[in-house]
Design a protein around this motif. Sequence first.
Motif, PDB file in Angstrom:
ATOM      1  N   THR A 641       0.838  -1.202   0.000  1.00 18.20           N
ATOM      2  CA  THR A 641       0.000   0.000   0.000  1.00 18.20           C
ATOM      3  C   THR A 641       0.874   1.253   0.000  1.00 18.20           C
ATOM      4  OG1 THR A 641      -1.785  -1.143   1.155  1.00 18.20           O
ATOM      5  CG2 THR A 641      -1.761   1.262   1.275  1.00 18.20           C
ATOM      6  N   ALA A 642       1.931   1.243   0.821  1.00 19.23           N
ATOM      7  CA  ALA A 642       2.826   2.407   0.895  1.00 19.23           C
ATOM      8  C   ALA A 642       3.506   2.659  -0.443  1.00 19.23           C
ATOM      9  CB  ALA A 642       3.859   2.195   1.998  1.00 19.23           C
ATOM     10  N   VAL A 643       3.955   1.577  -1.097  1.00 19.83           N
ATOM     11  CA  VAL A 643       4.600   1.739  -2.404  1.00 19.83           C
ATOM     12  C   VAL A 643       3.592   2.268  -3.422  1.00 19.83           C
ATOM     13  CG1 VAL A 643       5.703   0.508  -4.314  1.00 19.83           C
ATOM     14  CG2 VAL A 643       6.355  -0.011  -1.950  1.00 19.83           C
ATOM     15  N   ALA A 644       2.373   1.696  -3.397  1.00 16.39           N
ATOM     16  CA  ALA A 644       1.331   2.127  -4.329  1.00 16.39           C
ATOM     17  C   ALA A 644       0.985   3.601  -4.124  1.00 16.39           C
ATOM     18  CB  ALA A 644       0.092   1.263  -4.161  1.00 16.39           C
ATOM     19  N   GLU A 645       0.971   4.049  -2.875  1.00 12.69           N
ATOM     20  CA  GLU A 645       0.635   5.443  -2.593  1.00 12.69           C
ATOM     21  C   GLU A 645       1.756   6.403  -3.003  1.00 12.69           C
ATOM     22  OE1 GLU A 645      -0.232   5.271   1.552  1.00 12.69           O
ATOM     23  OE2 GLU A 645      -2.335   4.666   1.251  1.00 12.69           O
ATOM     24  N   GLN A 646       3.012   5.896  -2.983  1.00 17.52           N
ATOM     25  CA  GLN A 646       4.134   6.750  -3.357  1.00 17.52           C
ATOM     26  C   GLN A 646       4.234   6.955  -4.869  1.00 17.52           C
ATOM     27  OE1 GLN A 646       6.586   8.573  -1.815  1.00 17.52           O
ATOM     28  NE2 GLN A 646       5.399   8.292   0.065  1.00 17.52           N
ATOM     29  N   LEU A 647       3.820   5.946  -5.631  1.00 20.30           N
ATOM     30  CA  LEU A 647       4.010   6.017  -7.091  1.00 20.30           C
ATOM     31  C   LEU A 647       3.382   7.260  -7.730  1.00 20.30           C
ATOM     32  CD1 LEU A 647       3.749   2.275  -8.148  1.00 20.30           C
ATOM     33  CD2 LEU A 647       5.590   3.860  -8.779  1.00 20.30           C
ATOM     34  N   PRO A 648       2.121   7.609  -7.420  1.00 18.29           N
ATOM     35  CA  PRO A 648       1.538   8.802  -8.061  1.00 18.29           C
ATOM     36  C   PRO A 648       2.193  10.113  -7.624  1.00 18.29           C
ATOM     37  CG  PRO A 648      -0.170   7.372  -7.134  1.00 18.29           C
ATOM     38  CD  PRO A 648       1.133   6.908  -6.582  1.00 18.29           C
ATOM     39  N   LEU A 649       2.921  10.063  -6.506  1.00 18.25           N
ATOM     40  CA  LEU A 649       3.562  11.273  -5.996  1.00 18.25           C
ATOM     41  C   LEU A 649       4.914  11.536  -6.647  1.00 18.25           C
ATOM     42  CD1 LEU A 649       2.834  10.772  -2.180  1.00 18.25           C
ATOM     43  CD2 LEU A 649       1.448  11.993  -3.875  1.00 18.25           C
ATOM     44  N   GLU A 652       7.495  12.758 -12.719  1.00 21.58           N
ATOM     45  CA  GLU A 652       7.582  11.956 -13.935  1.00 21.58           C
ATOM     46  C   GLU A 652       9.016  11.893 -14.444  1.00 21.58           C
ATOM     47  OE1 GLU A 652       4.800  12.972 -16.962  1.00 21.58           O
ATOM     48  OE2 GLU A 652       3.047  12.562 -15.704  1.00 21.58           O
ATOM     49  N   GLU A 653       9.395  10.690 -14.927  1.00 25.38           N
ATOM     50  CA  GLU A 653      10.723  10.415 -15.486  1.00 25.38           C
ATOM     51  C   GLU A 653      11.826  10.540 -14.434  1.00 25.38           C
ATOM     52  OE1 GLU A 653      11.592  12.039 -19.383  1.00 25.38           O
ATOM     53  OE2 GLU A 653       9.504  12.705 -19.576  1.00 25.38           O
ATOM     54  N   SER A 654      11.469  10.467 -13.158  1.00 25.49           N
ATOM     55  CA  SER A 654      12.463  10.587 -12.094  1.00 25.49           C
ATOM     56  C   SER A 654      13.036   9.208 -11.737  1.00 25.49           C
ATOM     57  CB  SER A 654      11.843  11.210 -10.847  1.00 25.49           C
ATOM     58  OG  SER A 654      10.848  10.342 -10.308  1.00 25.49           O
ATOM     59  N   ASP A 655      14.191   9.235 -11.060  1.00 24.13           N
ATOM     60  CA  ASP A 655      14.772   7.996 -10.554  1.00 24.13           C
ATOM     61  C   ASP A 655      13.814   7.320  -9.579  1.00 24.13           C
ATOM     62  OD1 ASP A 655      16.972   8.613 -12.015  1.00 24.13           O
ATOM     63  OD2 ASP A 655      18.348   8.847 -10.334  1.00 24.13           O
ATOM     64  N   ARG A 656      13.181   8.128  -8.723  1.00 23.65           N
ATOM     65  CA  ARG A 656      12.256   7.566  -7.735  1.00 23.65           C
ATOM     66  C   ARG A 656      11.135   6.791  -8.421  1.00 23.65           C
ATOM     67  NH1 ARG A 656      10.566   8.274  -2.699  1.00 23.65           N
ATOM     68  NH2 ARG A 656      12.263   9.718  -2.306  1.00 23.65           N
ATOM     69  N   GLN A 657      10.564   7.348  -9.464  1.00 23.66           N
ATOM     70  CA  GLN A 657       9.476   6.680 -10.169  1.00 23.66           C
ATOM     71  C   GLN A 657       9.945   5.348 -10.755  1.00 23.66           C
ATOM     72  OE1 GLN A 657       8.248   8.138 -14.064  1.00 23.66           O
ATOM     73  NE2 GLN A 657       6.092   8.072 -13.416  1.00 23.66           N
ATOM     74  N   SER A 658      11.096   5.353 -11.384  1.00 28.58           N
ATOM     75  CA  SER A 658      11.619   4.134 -11.999  1.00 28.58           C
ATOM     76  C   SER A 658      11.902   3.056 -10.958  1.00 28.58           C
ATOM     77  CB  SER A 658      12.897   4.463 -12.781  1.00 28.58           C
ATOM     78  OG  SER A 658      13.474   3.292 -13.299  1.00 28.58           O
ATOM     79  N   ILE A 659      12.542   3.423  -9.862  1.00 29.94           N
ATOM     80  CA  ILE A 659      12.902   2.449  -8.822  1.00 29.94           C
ATOM     81  C   ILE A 659      11.648   1.888  -8.149  1.00 29.94           C
ATOM     82  CG2 ILE A 659      14.019   2.199  -6.564  1.00 29.94           C
ATOM     83  CD1 ILE A 659      16.065   4.335  -7.595  1.00 29.94           C
ATOM     84  N   LEU A 660      10.723   2.764  -7.770  1.00 30.16           N
ATOM     85  CA  LEU A 660       9.501   2.294  -7.116  1.00 30.16           C
ATOM     86  C   LEU A 660       8.685   1.402  -8.054  1.00 30.16           C
ATOM     87  CD1 LEU A 660       8.373   5.466  -5.154  1.00 30.16           C
ATOM     88  CD2 LEU A 660       9.056   3.283  -4.157  1.00 30.16           C
ATOM     89  N   ALA A 661       8.632   1.740  -9.332  1.00 30.43           N
ATOM     90  CA  ALA A 661       7.861   0.933 -10.278  1.00 30.43           C
ATOM     91  C   ALA A 661       8.453  -0.467 -10.399  1.00 30.43           C
ATOM     92  CB  ALA A 661       7.830   1.611 -11.636  1.00 30.43           C
ATOM     93  N   ARG A 662       9.776  -0.568 -10.513  1.00 29.87           N
ATOM     94  CA  ARG A 662      10.408  -1.879 -10.645  1.00 29.87           C
ATOM     95  C   ARG A 662      10.143  -2.742  -9.421  1.00 29.87           C
ATOM     96  NH1 ARG A 662      15.468  -1.555 -10.315  1.00 29.87           N
ATOM     97  NH2 ARG A 662      15.969   0.664 -10.475  1.00 29.87           N
ATOM     98  N   ASN A 695       2.624   7.856 -17.991  1.00 27.95           N
ATOM     99  CA  ASN A 695       2.813   8.872 -16.942  1.00 27.95           C
ATOM    100  C   ASN A 695       4.302   9.183 -16.727  1.00 27.95           C
ATOM    101  OD1 ASN A 695       0.072   8.963 -16.596  1.00 27.95           O
ATOM    102  ND2 ASN A 695       0.060   7.624 -14.801  1.00 27.95           N
ATOM    103  N   GLY A 696       5.043   9.214 -17.826  1.00 34.38           N
ATOM    104  CA  GLY A 696       6.465   9.518 -17.754  1.00 34.38           C
ATOM    105  C   GLY A 696       7.350   8.310 -17.530  1.00 34.38           C
ATOM    106  N   LEU A 697       6.767   7.170 -17.181  1.00 36.53           N
ATOM    107  CA  LEU A 697       7.541   5.954 -16.909  1.00 36.53           C
ATOM    108  C   LEU A 697       7.844   5.232 -18.218  1.00 36.53           C
ATOM    109  CD1 LEU A 697       8.653   3.978 -14.721  1.00 36.53           C
ATOM    110  CD2 LEU A 697       6.430   2.834 -14.816  1.00 36.53           C
TER     111      LEU A 697
END
Length: 863
Positions: A641-649, A652-662, A695-697
Amino acid sequence: MRNDNLTAEEARFRSDLLEVDRYDVDIDLTHAADPSMQAFPTSTTVTFRADTEETTEAETFIEYIHHSVDSVELNGRRLRVSDVVEGSRIRLPGLAPTNTLTVRGRSLYSRSGEGLHRFIDPEDGRTYLYTQYEPSDCRRVFPAFEQPDLKAVFRFSITAPEDWTVASNTEIVSTHEDPATPGVSKRVFAPTLRMSTYITTLLAGQYHTVSALHRPDNDRFEQTTMSLYCRASMAVHMESDAIFDLVSKGLDFFQELFDYPYPWGKYDQAFVPEYNLGAMENPGLVTFTEAYLFPGGSTLAQREGRANVIMHEMSHMWFGDLVTMRWWSDLWLKESFAEFMGALAAERACGFEESWVTFAHRRKGWAYTQDLYSTTHPVVADITDVEAAKQNFDGITYAKGAAVLKQLVAFVGFDRFVNAARTYFSRHEFGTAEFSDFLDVLEESCGRDLREWSRAWLETDGVTTLTYAPQPHVLEQRLPDSVSESLGRPHVLTIASFRLEGGVLRETAEQSIEIPSGPEGMSTPTDEVPPVEAGSGIVLVNRDDKTYALTSFGEDELRTALLHGHTLAAPIDRAVLGSALWSMVRSGALNPRDYTAHVEKGLGAEQSATLLDTMLLHAETALLVYMSPTARHEPLSAFATAVAEQLPLCEEESDRQSILARHALILARHDVRLQRFAQELVDFAEKNPEQPRWNGLSLSDELVWSARTALAAHGALTREDIESSLGSTPSQHAALGAARSRAAQPHAEDKRRAWSSIFDDDLSNDLLSASASGFRIGPSSLRTGLAEDYFARLEDVWQKHSIGMATRIINGLFPGPDEDVDAVAGAETWLAEHGDAPRALRRELTERLQDARRAASIRSTWE
């Protein structure tokens, strides 16, 4: 007859007997693109001298793991093949003082990443070949005296389709067309400088090539031509300018640092598929896994990792290639040196400021894990044979060795360490040496006797534990069993205290400490760092990560570290704290549930890509390995749930987005909440094939197939769906993703199908590992009965496969902690009943057994 395990004693005998002058090697790859062709012709002529003064019946052997041997000619004498070919060895009787040996035969193409590996790209059907030899697989391609101290000059020629790229350690000096075979030509390469067999290399195929020229900053050094190679289908992802920039910066850095010009002429790099290692330091032509090309875009942590590896391999051009170890017992020295230099150059030359942060939190974790096995060994290991050498490419040889070198640099001083390296290179250039030779020049440089330091750090195994004790205000050292208190372990390190102010940990004091060797080093005063009040702060031991030791926190400090550790300002401080917490989980001192809650709390705050990636990886291990299915249900749901809630925050195209998505897609294999995220990615990718971003990913094949694996694990993707998706995107990532997804499906018949394929089909190295990864996903009830079959097959696996492939099977299919059988009992029984099994096999199984015991112990402690 299986006789491919060269012993140290046999190698010493050959070293005393032989001096090798030259190899002339001709390899014919005319039909390499035909997958039905299992082997290729070779002709090898070796000139060498033998010390025959002591005997008139001098004899030795050369090694050749072959498909067939057509002829053997020694000093003009044709030897009967059936008399002299014994398994993987060719006996050479009646040696003269000067000898010429010619062997003609056929060598096998490899699918294991060992020897000459052949890959046919599923995307476009093009063919790619490359070699990987360390420690002893040159003999799979041509006959060789396969040991590092028998250096020689090599002259290669390769016959291949004329439109293929062909490369080796040196430049091509001539090309010859064959009128009898149109479209085929022989490329002849310049002779090499003297080098060991295991760092020779060949590359052939339909490679994409880019070239450039390095112009050094210092006119004392020569210009260097540089080339890059990769598959044609990966060409768009090869960031040539960025990679050339790294190479240029590295060449400038190391030539200045070592005060010795780059000795090998050109500097080529090949990024190749299905590679077993991160990279290999072949002089003039370094090979890398193509995973460093990043089709889905890259994070700062990934680019830092690539820079680190490029610098690691470049440092080997001096330490390892110019000066080579005599035998594999000193493997650690070249690898530890390169590991240290990789991080140093990534920071100083390439501008990656967190390279030592990655080392502290990730690479050293590998060392700590390895050092707690009963199979651990001193950094300076006793390597009895090449199978043992192959297994010692481990966390001790690389990460612990580098950590110990980092401590040695702190102990003697950086400039003295570098001066010693300079002397070592000039004194032993193009030859071989032992650790004692390096220790000699280091003692000359620093003027200190380092023999006791060496005994304490390099000739004993195990991990030191350092504990800050507020009462009586000292730093206490607990030595591993292998180190006596009279010897002890000296340390140079820093400790610091941090006070909690407004919910943030702020530094209040720091002290540099030198812990002496011997009994007096068991307790060291810390007067400059006053104790913190209960619940008001922490004391961070080994603050700059200068030494190699496990650290921990007392009960009050631990609570503060878990709640507020993510507020430490410096990434290296967060890395040291994170390493300490993870070590406490693995020792059973910290509840894995509390650790995942700590990671969950820091998800939104962690700005370091490398720390975010590592803490997510550790949290997944805590959830999926150190908690039982029942115990993990609630914390897994909360974490997902925490990971899912962080993803929309995420930006876009950030390192955080890529790492959390993987990591979200890995968790989605086990959690239904993130399954929806996986489904959304797959649906978007299939409906918008021309739109590479969601969404930039970046929706790379690798990422989308990771999502498909998650869906397959929940039964939301059928076998037909998998085959349809594979047909529409026939890439290597798709092939691996499809293999993993088929094996991940939640049906017993799919598990058994994957099981049979792993054992019985001719899978490549990466396809085998992908299938094993998918097989492990899902409830243990799907794998009922297969654990018994695993133990029954172990000896057969070891006999039928190379050590590399056998290790993939043994590690990939070892019964997990959720299985319906007692993996601990099964492994204990097997080891008790197979005392005469090969040492390397017993080591692999022993380490998996101890992993299982650790998981069982942690679960029983906290559930």
